[in-house]
Scaffold this motif. Structure first.
Motif, PDB file in Angstrom:
ATOM      1  N   ILE A 178     -66.695 -15.959 -12.892  1.00 17.61           N
ATOM      2  CA  ILE A 178     -67.317 -14.639 -12.989  1.00 17.61           C
ATOM      3  C   ILE A 178     -66.957 -13.994 -14.319  1.00 17.61           C
ATOM      4  O   ILE A 178     -67.797 -13.369 -14.976  1.00 17.61           O
ATOM      5  CB  ILE A 178     -66.857 -13.753 -11.812  1.00 17.61           C
ATOM      6  N   ASP A 179     -65.688 -14.190 -14.740  1.00 17.89           N
ATOM      7  CA  ASP A 179     -65.261 -13.626 -16.015  1.00 17.89           C
ATOM      8  C   ASP A 179     -66.083 -14.198 -17.163  1.00 17.89           C
ATOM      9  O   ASP A 179     -66.525 -13.460 -18.048  1.00 17.89           O
ATOM     10  CB  ASP A 179     -63.783 -13.919 -16.252  1.00 17.89           C
ATOM     11  N   TRP A 180     -66.294 -15.513 -17.115  1.00 14.85           N
ATOM     12  CA  TRP A 180     -67.059 -16.138 -18.199  1.00 14.85           C
ATOM     13  C   TRP A 180     -68.470 -15.587 -18.247  1.00 14.85           C
ATOM     14  O   TRP A 180     -68.998 -15.284 -19.306  1.00 14.85           O
ATOM     15  CB  TRP A 180     -67.131 -17.657 -17.989  1.00 14.85           C
ATOM     16  N   PHE A 181     -69.068 -15.448 -17.074  1.00 13.27           N
ATOM     17  CA  PHE A 181     -70.435 -14.926 -17.014  1.00 13.27           C
ATOM     18  C   PHE A 181     -70.493 -13.499 -17.548  1.00 13.27           C
ATOM     19  O   PHE A 181     -71.381 -13.143 -18.331  1.00 13.27           O
ATOM     20  CB  PHE A 181     -70.934 -14.973 -15.577  1.00 13.27           C
ATOM     21  N   ALA A 182     -69.486 -12.680 -17.152  1.00  7.70           N
ATOM     22  CA  ALA A 182     -69.492 -11.291 -17.611  1.00  7.70           C
ATOM     23  C   ALA A 182     -69.291 -11.219 -19.114  1.00  7.70           C
ATOM     24  O   ALA A 182     -69.941 -10.408 -19.794  1.00  7.70           O
ATOM     25  CB  ALA A 182     -68.401 -10.511 -16.888  1.00  7.70           C
ATOM     26  N   MET A 183     -68.411 -12.087 -19.661  1.00  7.37           N
ATOM     27  CA  MET A 183     -68.210 -12.094 -21.114  1.00  7.37           C
ATOM     28  C   MET A 183     -69.486 -12.500 -21.826  1.00  7.37           C
ATOM     29  O   MET A 183     -69.861 -11.900 -22.847  1.00  7.37           O
ATOM     30  CB  MET A 183     -67.095 -13.074 -21.484  1.00  7.37           C
ATOM     31  N   LEU A 184     -70.190 -13.503 -21.294  1.00  6.03           N
ATOM     32  CA  LEU A 184     -71.442 -13.959 -21.917  1.00  6.03           C
ATOM     33  C   LEU A 184     -72.468 -12.830 -21.939  1.00  6.03           C
ATOM     34  O   LEU A 184     -73.050 -12.516 -22.989  1.00  6.03           O
ATOM     35  CB  LEU A 184     -71.990 -15.159 -21.146  1.00  6.03           C
ATOM     36  N   VAL A 185     -72.648 -12.185 -20.772  1.00  2.00           N
ATOM     37  CA  VAL A 185     -73.677 -11.145 -20.697  1.00  2.00           C
ATOM     38  C   VAL A 185     -73.309  -9.957 -21.583  1.00  2.00           C
ATOM     39  O   VAL A 185     -74.144  -9.440 -22.328  1.00  2.00           O
ATOM     40  CB  VAL A 185     -73.876 -10.708 -19.229  1.00  2.00           C
ATOM     41  N   GLY A 186     -72.031  -9.535 -21.546  1.00  2.00           N
ATOM     42  CA  GLY A 186     -71.639  -8.375 -22.339  1.00  2.00           C
ATOM     43  C   GLY A 186     -71.730  -8.636 -23.830  1.00  2.00           C
ATOM     44  O   GLY A 186     -72.248  -7.805 -24.585  1.00  2.00           O
ATOM     45  N   GLY A 187     -71.271  -9.804 -24.271  1.00  2.00           N
ATOM     46  CA  GLY A 187     -71.340 -10.121 -25.698  1.00  2.00           C
ATOM     47  C   GLY A 187     -72.772 -10.223 -26.182  1.00  2.00           C
ATOM     48  O   GLY A 187     -73.109  -9.718 -27.261  1.00  2.00           O
ATOM     49  N   SER A 188     -73.642 -10.834 -25.367  1.00  2.00           N
ATOM     50  CA  SER A 188     -75.037 -10.951 -25.792  1.00  2.00           C
ATOM     51  C   SER A 188     -75.702  -9.587 -25.827  1.00  2.00           C
ATOM     52  O   SER A 188     -76.529  -9.321 -26.709  1.00  2.00           O
ATOM     53  CB  SER A 188     -75.809 -11.872 -24.856  1.00  2.00           C
ATOM     54  N   LEU A 189     -75.320  -8.705 -24.875  1.00  2.00           N
ATOM     55  CA  LEU A 189     -75.898  -7.355 -24.894  1.00  2.00           C
ATOM     56  C   LEU A 189     -75.526  -6.652 -26.192  1.00  2.00           C
ATOM     57  O   LEU A 189     -76.375  -6.038 -26.843  1.00  2.00           O
ATOM     58  CB  LEU A 189     -75.393  -6.551 -23.708  1.00  2.00           C
ATOM     59  N   PHE A 190     -74.235  -6.747 -26.576  1.00  2.00           N
ATOM     60  CA  PHE A 190     -73.828  -6.106 -27.825  1.00  2.00           C
ATOM     61  C   PHE A 190     -74.575  -6.706 -29.005  1.00  2.00           C
ATOM     62  O   PHE A 190     -75.007  -5.991 -29.913  1.00  2.00           O
ATOM     63  CB  PHE A 190     -72.324  -6.261 -28.042  1.00  2.00           C
ATOM     64  N   LEU A 191     -74.748  -8.029 -29.000  1.00  2.00           N
ATOM     65  CA  LEU A 191     -75.410  -8.706 -30.117  1.00  2.00           C
ATOM     66  C   LEU A 191     -76.865  -8.257 -30.225  1.00  2.00           C
ATOM     67  O   LEU A 191     -77.358  -7.986 -31.327  1.00  2.00           O
ATOM     68  CB  LEU A 191     -75.327 -10.208 -29.906  1.00  2.00           C
ATOM     69  N   LEU A 247     -80.480 -15.523 -12.804  1.00  2.00           N
ATOM     70  CA  LEU A 247     -81.155 -14.232 -12.999  1.00  2.00           C
ATOM     71  C   LEU A 247     -80.604 -13.522 -14.227  1.00  2.00           C
ATOM     72  O   LEU A 247     -81.362 -12.947 -15.018  1.00  2.00           O
ATOM     73  CB  LEU A 247     -80.969 -13.358 -11.764  1.00  2.00           C
ATOM     74  N   GLY A 248     -79.269 -13.574 -14.411  1.00  2.00           N
ATOM     75  CA  GLY A 248     -78.677 -12.887 -15.556  1.00  2.00           C
ATOM     76  C   GLY A 248     -79.115 -13.493 -16.871  1.00  2.00           C
ATOM     77  O   GLY A 248     -79.447 -12.770 -17.820  1.00  2.00           O
ATOM     78  N   VAL A 249     -79.168 -14.824 -16.939  1.00  2.00           N
ATOM     79  CA  VAL A 249     -79.578 -15.458 -18.198  1.00  2.00           C
ATOM     80  C   VAL A 249     -81.049 -15.175 -18.475  1.00  2.00           C
ATOM     81  O   VAL A 249     -81.453 -14.936 -19.623  1.00  2.00           O
ATOM     82  CB  VAL A 249     -79.283 -16.972 -18.130  1.00  2.00           C
TER      83      VAL A 249
END
Lengths: 101, 148
Positions: free
Chosen positions: A2-15, B43-45
């Motif tokens: 879950i942490d990895w997924f949250a880091m991926l989504v948050g970093g991509s959002l910032f990018l 869904l998130g990706v």
């Protein structure tokens, strides 16, 4: 995981917010800027939920996200109504000037 | 459950070297995933892809109305997809508290489903009544001539 997924989504959002910041900085009209601010505000609500997932406090951060979504909607509607009213006043002034001349 | 597992993983991290432990935790967490969490990841990706489209559209389109087309659709769709994906991923156990969190997240999704088109509509109306006309063919020809 879950942490990895949250880091991926948050970093991509910032990018992906960088082009929107460019649009706020350059944007030819005020409406472009409001549009970009609106998009960034909506994405900030998502980012709050992501931060909650990182800290294992989703039950707390979800309430912040609800409040932020409400405030963002209010802000964008109020600013567009304000611009709409000033534009209408300007139109009326121009019409009255034309009538006098 | 998850906290106990994390404490065990931290103990393992302290005991031995880093890289094999990392591989072990990755495989174990991959085995622990259930189908709902995998669906949430997808869904998130997908939402991230939609948001990339919105960002590129905001950067590249020539006109306010075309930019609004990219931002309005991509923004609302990607927000709804990402929030529902996060709601599915953070469902750890099916207790009352996690159901409450899930229902709140779906409430945000419903709210954005209602308000994002509304704010886009209000902004478009404000710009149109401000005599801010969309681009037409003459403007595009002028722009091409300038480039040459």
């Amino acid at each position: 995981m879950i942490d990895w997924f949250a880091m991926l989504v948050g970093g991509s959002l910032f990018l992906f917010m960088v082009p929107l910041l460019y649009r706020i900085w350059v944007g030819p009209t005020a409406y472009d800027r409001i549009l970009a601010v609106n998009v960034i505000g909506t994405k900030t609500a998502v980012l709050l939920v992501v931060i909650g997932a990182l800290f294992d406090r989703v039950h707390m951060f979800v309430d912040f996200a609800i409040a932020y979504a409400l405030l963002n909607f209010l802000a964008s509607v109020v600013v567009s109504r304000y611009l709409n009213r000033t534009a209408a006043e300007r139109n009326v002034e121009e019409k009255t000037k034309g009538a006098r001349a | 459950m998850l906290k106990k597992k994390r404490k065990e993983q931290e103990r393992k991290m302290k005991d031995s070297s880093f890289i094999p432990v990392l591989a072990e935790t990755m495989t174990s967490s991959l085995n622990d995933l259930n189908i709902i969490q995998i669906f949430g990841f997808l869904l998130g990706v997908l939402g991230l892809i939609f948001f990339l489209g919105a960002a590129v559209g905001m950067l590249r389109f020539p006109d306010f109305y075309t930019r609004m087309h990219a931002a309005g659709k991509g923004d609302s769709m990607s927000t709804m997809l990402m929030l529902s994906g996060l709601g599915l991923v953070t469902m750890e156990d099916y207790s009352l508290g996690s159901w409450l969190v899930f229902v709140k997240i779906m409430g945000i999704v419903l709210f954005i489903y209602l308000t994002s088109p509304t704010s886009t509509h209000v902004l478009m109306k404000a710009a149109f009544e401000d005599n801010h006309m969309p681009l037409d063919e003459k403007d595009l020809k002028k722009a091409k001539g300038k480039k040459k």
